[in-house]
Design a protein around this motif. Structure first.
Motif: not given
Length: 178
Positions: A103-109, A126-127, A129-136, A151-159
């Motif tokens: 997977f991408p690095l730095n996934i936090k939730q 979530i990374l 500033t990015v949200v990714r959705i995976y499906t089995w 893939i959803y990109n945001f300007d701010r850090q996602i908490d």
């Protein structure tokens, strides 16, 4: 230990919750009642984990994601329980992953839920500033697939991220960014 590397959920599908904990040293421990029941070692720095029906087959799996960009899926199988020789506590059973993917690095939730409203669970990660959705995908490869449009990109850090269930039963995810 990371905040998202601990959960209380039904890993063994018996209707009772187990305490699941992962740490930065790569150790995974699952406690049932007062016993250290299952364990795995050397997974990498565990940043987040979750339990749910990610394979959409009617049983829960444990999803573990590491800081090194590895996603492990563990399925409970009583017949494969082996007493651990790697753990400091040799009374736990060693579990092995049934699936592993980069997977991408730095996934936090992560969240396991049907956020796309297709009738099957998704893995939402979530990374910064990015949200990714995976499906089995149940094809010849049996793997988590990511579609580019999810893939959803945001300007701010996602908490944080959470799932909201609407009155009609549909799901959506809610992001918290500061």
């Amino acid at each position: 230990m990371f905040q998202e590397a601990i959960t209380l959920a039904d890993f063994d599908n018996d209707g009772s919750n187990e305490l699941v904990i992962g740490n930065a040293a790569g150790d995974l421990s699952i406690f049932k009642e007062n016993d250290h029941k299952w364990c795995a070692c050397n997974l990498g720095m565990i940043t987040c984990l979750g339990v749910g029906d990610i394979k959409n087959k009617g049983f829960n799996s444990l999803v573990v994601i590491t800081g090194e960009g590895l996603c492990y899926i563990f399925d409970y199988d009583y017949s494969k329980e082996i007493k651990s020789s790697e753990s400091l506590e040799s009374n736990c059973y060693t579990i092995t992953h049934s699936y592993k993917q980069h997977f991408p690095l730095n996934i936090k939730q992560l969240i396991i839920a049907d956020v796309t409203n297709r009738g099957s669970n998704d893995l939402v990660v979530i990374l910064d500033t990015v949200v990714r959705i995976y499906t089995w995908e149940d094809d010849c490869e049996d793997k988590l697939k990511h579609k580019d449009q999810e893939i959803y990109n945001f300007d701010r850090q996602i908490d944080a991220i959470t799932v909201n269930t609407d009155k009609d039963g549909s799901h959506s995810f809610v992001l918290y960014a500061f």
